[in-house]
Design a protein around this motif. Sequence first.
Motif, PDB file in Angstrom:
ATOM      1  N   GLY A  80       0.822  -1.200   0.000  1.00  0.00           N
ATOM      2  CA  GLY A  80       0.000   0.000   0.000  1.00  0.00           C
ATOM      3  C   GLY A  80       0.854   1.246   0.000  1.00  0.00           C
ATOM      4  N   THR A  81       0.240   2.371  -0.326  1.00  0.00           N
ATOM      5  CA  THR A  81       0.935   3.646  -0.345  1.00  0.00           C
ATOM      6  C   THR A  81       0.193   4.636   0.550  1.00  0.00           C
ATOM      7  N   HIS A 123       8.903   3.590  -7.825  1.00  0.00           N
ATOM      8  CA  HIS A 123       8.598   3.434  -6.398  1.00  0.00           C
ATOM      9  C   HIS A 123       7.673   2.246  -6.163  1.00  0.00           C
ATOM     10  N   LEU A 124       6.627   2.112  -6.975  1.00  0.00           N
ATOM     11  CA  LEU A 124       5.683   1.016  -6.796  1.00  0.00           C
ATOM     12  C   LEU A 124       6.361  -0.333  -7.039  1.00  0.00           C
ATOM     13  N   ALA A 147       7.485   8.210   0.112  1.00  0.00           N
ATOM     14  CA  ALA A 147       8.175   6.968  -0.246  1.00  0.00           C
ATOM     15  C   ALA A 147       8.765   6.299   0.987  1.00  0.00           C
ATOM     16  N   LEU A 148       9.315   7.109   1.902  1.00  0.00           N
ATOM     17  CA  LEU A 148       9.866   6.544   3.130  1.00  0.00           C
ATOM     18  C   LEU A 148       8.769   5.904   3.976  1.00  0.00           C
ATOM     19  N   VAL A 149       7.628   6.583   4.089  1.00  0.00           N
ATOM     20  CA  VAL A 149       6.506   6.042   4.855  1.00  0.00           C
ATOM     21  C   VAL A 149       6.031   4.721   4.244  1.00  0.00           C
ATOM     22  N   PRO A 187      -2.992   9.376  14.314  1.00  0.00           N
ATOM     23  CA  PRO A 187      -3.412   9.196  12.917  1.00  0.00           C
ATOM     24  C   PRO A 187      -2.281   8.617  12.075  1.00  0.00           C
ATOM     25  N   ALA A 188      -2.618   8.284  10.834  1.00  0.00           N
ATOM     26  CA  ALA A 188      -1.607   7.785   9.908  1.00  0.00           C
ATOM     27  C   ALA A 188      -0.517   8.833   9.707  1.00  0.00           C
ATOM     28  N   ALA A 189       0.643   8.373   9.299  1.00  0.00           N
ATOM     29  CA  ALA A 189       1.804   9.264   9.238  1.00  0.00           C
ATOM     30  C   ALA A 189       1.569  10.474   8.342  1.00  0.00           C
TER      31      ALA A 189
END
Length: 517
Positions: free
Chosen positions: A307-308, A317-318, A368-370, A400-402
């Motif tokens: 997931g992203t 990246h994907l 991308a890091l997350v 919450p999410a990052a």
Amino acid sequence: MRRVVSLFLPHWSTDRLRRKIAKSPPDGFALADGPLATAVPDHGRRVVAAVDATARAQGVTPGMTVTKAKTFAPDLQVVDADPDADAEGLRRLALWAGGRYAPLVAPDPPDGIWLDVTGCAALFSTERALLKDLHRRISAFGLTVQIAVADTAGCAHAVARHVPAGRPVTVEPGDARKAISLLPIAALRLDAPTVDGLRKLGFERIEQLIGTPRAPLAKRFGRGLHRRLDQALGNLPEPIEPVFPEHLPRARRGFIEPIATPEAFGRVIADLVADAVDQLVRIGKGARRLDCLFHRVDGHVQAVRVGTATPSRDAAHLAKLLRARIETVEPGLGIEAMTLVVPLAEAMAAHQGEGLESFGRRGPNVAALVDALVNRFGGGSLHRTAPRPGAMPERSVDLPAALAPARDAAWADDLPRPARLLARPEPVDVIALLPDDAPRMFVWRGRRFAVTRGDGPERLHGEWWRDGGVEGEQPYTVRDYYQVETATGGRYWLFRLGDGVNPSTGPMRWFIHGAFA
């Protein structure tokens, strides 16, 4: 190890019908709260096709004529069965479950769903948490449900239907044989004539079949008997043919010769992602979730889900996220095809990827890091802190999410709070001058701390407006908080429970709630 969930809906037809009529009742028609059944025509008479829990409790069973059924339940409501609508509803429910819980889902007609949750438990922290969430949401739809998870589809199917429980049943890895041994032979999904024939020979439980020589039974009942037994025990593969919504972006590659190396998988993933990104560009969306399916030669399908944090059409990246999960794939005798599906995509406006003014000044790619951290360690391992409206400290922090959007709420600058709070305040022994002087010394976890400076009190009266909970059950819960600094340089947050006047506000005991950085 493979983990398969069998979701059993024992009253699917009638539950679906009640749900449908409750949402959009036909003109002049309404269902009462009494027993309900569906019926189909059969040679000039009507035969019961499905019943709800109330009708079954009164003795009505599928296969009865409607006339006979009404002798058991005079107030029985009978509605024409709609098998096509039942099948389509089951498919839609499977697609919903696939978008939330697992990349491999399929209907199990007429009253079940398969979910291959291998490798998906990390998204919910544990497998038990995944099953609990699934059970809660399905029940909230108004559906009667039984859930089981096991190493094999056959074992999960048998346990879900023959081990009634009010909660999901977990068959621990390696315990498939133990779990099904005492179940009836009908749990192997055998046809009725085979079950009747086995019972005439004295077979009642699956354990009796396991210990019996196979040749005589195979000669009489065919190879299907032991095929079902071996599938339940895990000796034969039982692939699940997944279903996907037709509109989802997807790409597929078939191979002349099976492949089995991580390098080959990586090259194919790059091609599949490029095709999927082209489709995402055409529809103006970015991927939030990707499922890569590996079709083995033996028919078994394995899946990798990533997931992203934000919608993305960055092919490199994907592909990197998917390649990081290749190590979880067991190729067996080889992979004969690979499929990439984008089950979740969100609108993404077009933007310029590079310009002269930004050349060489591109900031860090936080998204991308997350994504890399979340897909490696699980969604529950990465978050940020944010203020949440609440009078009590333990309820004033949200996680919450990052990369979740920022909220308008903010912490008060004049009321500093510790960087770290204890999960539960811990009792301490304190020496202090009453009524409002700061502690002079406290003992916590067997250690003595001499206090050199103290500030307070800050009085909190509790959230008396809450329904239930401590504050809801007592007139007030008063806490007097103090910031103290010890001789060793530590800074701690202590509070005294109670106002010293009204005993219902607290017993005047001291607790430590956190530490300042």
